[in-house]
Design a protein around this motif. Structure first.
Motif, mmCIF file in Angstrom:
data_model
loop_
_atom_site.group_PDB
_atom_site.id
_atom_site.type_symbol
_atom_site.label_atom_id
_atom_site.label_comp_id
_atom_site.label_asym_id
_atom_site.label_seq_id
_atom_site.Cartn_x
_atom_site.Cartn_y
_atom_site.Cartn_z
ATOM 1 N N VAL A 100 3.703 -37.165 -20.713
ATOM 2 C CA VAL A 100 3.390 -38.528 -21.123
ATOM 3 C C VAL A 100 1.981 -38.914 -20.669
ATOM 4 N N LEU A 101 1.637 -38.557 -19.443
ATOM 5 C CA LEU A 101 0.306 -38.892 -18.940
ATOM 6 C C LEU A 101 -0.783 -38.163 -19.704
ATOM 7 N N SER A 102 -0.526 -36.920 -20.083
ATOM 8 C CA SER A 102 -1.532 -36.173 -20.853
ATOM 9 C C SER A 102 -1.717 -36.790 -22.230
ATOM 10 N N ILE A 103 -0.645 -37.285 -22.834
ATOM 11 C CA ILE A 103 -0.756 -37.957 -24.136
ATOM 12 C C ILE A 103 -1.643 -39.188 -24.017
ATOM 13 N N VAL A 144 -4.454 -31.743 -24.587
ATOM 14 C CA VAL A 144 -3.543 -31.170 -25.587
ATOM 15 C C VAL A 144 -2.879 -29.910 -25.049
ATOM 16 N N ILE A 145 -3.657 -29.056 -24.382
ATOM 17 C CA ILE A 145 -3.101 -27.817 -23.828
ATOM 18 C C ILE A 145 -2.025 -28.131 -22.779
ATOM 19 N N VAL A 146 -2.291 -29.101 -21.929
ATOM 20 C CA VAL A 146 -1.311 -29.480 -20.901
ATOM 21 C C VAL A 146 -0.051 -30.045 -21.548
ATOM 22 N N PHE A 147 -0.222 -30.848 -22.571
ATOM 23 C CA PHE A 147 0.931 -31.414 -23.283
ATOM 24 C C PHE A 147 1.811 -30.302 -23.872
ATOM 25 N N LEU A 148 1.195 -29.316 -24.500
ATOM 26 C CA LEU A 148 1.961 -28.212 -25.080
ATOM 27 C C LEU A 148 2.637 -27.373 -23.993
ATOM 28 N N TYR A 149 1.928 -27.171 -22.884
ATOM 29 C CA TYR A 149 2.518 -26.389 -21.789
ATOM 30 C C TYR A 149 3.711 -27.121 -21.180
ATOM 31 N N LEU A 170 9.361 -27.427 -20.106
ATOM 32 C CA LEU A 170 10.594 -28.211 -20.160
ATOM 33 C C LEU A 170 11.725 -27.412 -20.808
ATOM 34 N N VAL A 171 11.408 -26.697 -21.884
ATOM 35 C CA VAL A 171 12.409 -25.840 -22.530
ATOM 36 C C VAL A 171 12.847 -24.732 -21.580
ATOM 37 N N LEU A 172 11.880 -24.158 -20.862
ATOM 38 C CA LEU A 172 12.195 -23.080 -19.923
ATOM 39 C C LEU A 172 13.095 -23.567 -18.804
ATOM 40 N N ALA A 188 0.897 -20.205 -10.850
ATOM 41 C CA ALA A 188 -0.525 -19.883 -11.050
ATOM 42 C C ALA A 188 -1.116 -20.695 -12.202
ATOM 43 N N ILE A 189 -0.381 -20.799 -13.297
ATOM 44 C CA ILE A 189 -0.864 -21.579 -14.448
ATOM 45 C C ILE A 189 -1.029 -23.041 -14.070
#
Length: 218
Positions: free
Chosen positions: A1-4, A76-81, A86-88, A108-109
Motif C-alpha cells: 500500500v505504501l509503495s502504491i 512498482v518493483i516493490v509493489f510486485l514483489y 504475499l502469495v508465497l 537478501a532481496i
C-alpha cells in the motif's frame, strides 16, 4: 500500500506556472504546464513574447526525468514483489519455512529493496527541489539581464502570477522515506526466519545426568 502511494503521488501530479509580461503597457499572460516524468527541457516558450513574429525558443534549463523514473520504477518493483511474497507466505507457507534458500533469498532481496528505497527517495527529493527551482521564472532563467527571453530582462517587465502546486510531490518524497523505514523494520522479522538466527536462538544442549546405577559410571 505504501509503495502504491509513493509512485501514484508522483505519476499523477500535474501543475503549471504562469507569469505576466508587460508589452509596452499591455499585459500578456504566459503559462506552461508540466508533470511526470518532468522532462522540463522539452518545455519551451516562443520568444520574443511581445512580438507576433517568434524567432527563437526559451526552454527550461533542466528537469528531473531520471530521478522521477527511477523512483517510480522502485515503487512498482516493490509493489510486485510484495504481491509475490504475499502469495508465497500464504499459499506456500510450509515450503517456505522448510526451505532455507527461500528464506535467505527473501532476506537478501529485502535488503536490496530497502537500499533502493533510500537511494531513490534521496534522488527524488533532490529531483523535486530541481523541479521547483527550474519551473520558477525567477530561478529558472526566464527573468534576468542575461536571460534569453528579451522581454523579461528587467524586474518591471515580468511578474510571476502563480507557481506550481507541489504538495503531491512533497507527499511522494515522504512516502519514499516511510517505505524505507518500513522495510528496515521488516528486515528484523525476516532475519528471525533465517537459519543464522535459529542457530543463535537454539538453546544449549544439557549434558546427560548419569545415574548411580549406570554400569558405565566410574
Amino acid at each position: 500500500v505504501l509503495s502504491i502511494f509513493a509512485f501514484a503521488t508522483t505519476t499523477s501530479h500535474e501543475t503549471s506556472t504562469a507569469f505576466t509580461v508587460n508589452c509596452n503597457g499591455t499585459a500578456k499572460n504566459v503559462h506552461y504546464s508540466y508533470g511526470y516524468p518532468y522532462d522540463l527541457e522539452d518545455i519551451c516558450i516562443p520568444t520574443p513574447i511581445c512580438s507576433p513574429n517568434k524567432t527563437d525558443n526559451f526552454c527550461l534549463l533542466a528537469g528531473a526525468k531520471s530521478s522521477a523514473e527511477f523512483y517510480v520504477f522502485v515503487g512498482v518493483i516493490v509493489f510486485l514483489y510484495c504481491i509475490g511474497a504475499l502469495v508465497l507466505y500464504i499459499v506456500f507457507d510450509d515450503s517456505y519455512r522448510k526451505n532455507n534458500r527461500l528464506i535467505v533469498a527473501d532476506f537478501a532481496i529485502s535488503i536490496v529493496l530497502a537500499l533502493l528505497w533510500i537511494i531513490s527517495s534521496s534522488a527524488w527529493a533532490a529531483g523535486v527541489s530541481d523541479v521547483k527551482m527550474y519551473t520558477d521564472p525567477a530561478d529558472g532563467g526566464i527573468y534576468g539581464s542575461d536571460s534569453k527571453v528579451p522581454d523579461c530582462r528587467t524586474a518591471k517587465d515580468c511578474t510571476t502570477n502563480s507557481l506550481g502546486n507541489f504538495a503531491s510531490l512533497n507527499v511522494s518524497v515522504i512516502f519514499g522515506f516511510l517505505n524505507f523505514l518500513v522495510w528496515v523494520g521488516n528486515l528484523w522479522f525476516l532475519y528471525k526466519e533465517t537459519p543464522w538466527f535459529k542457530v543463535q536462538a537454539k538453546p544449549p544442549t544439557q549434558p546427560g545426568i548419569v545415574s548411580d546405577t549406570d554400569p558405565q559410571r566410574v
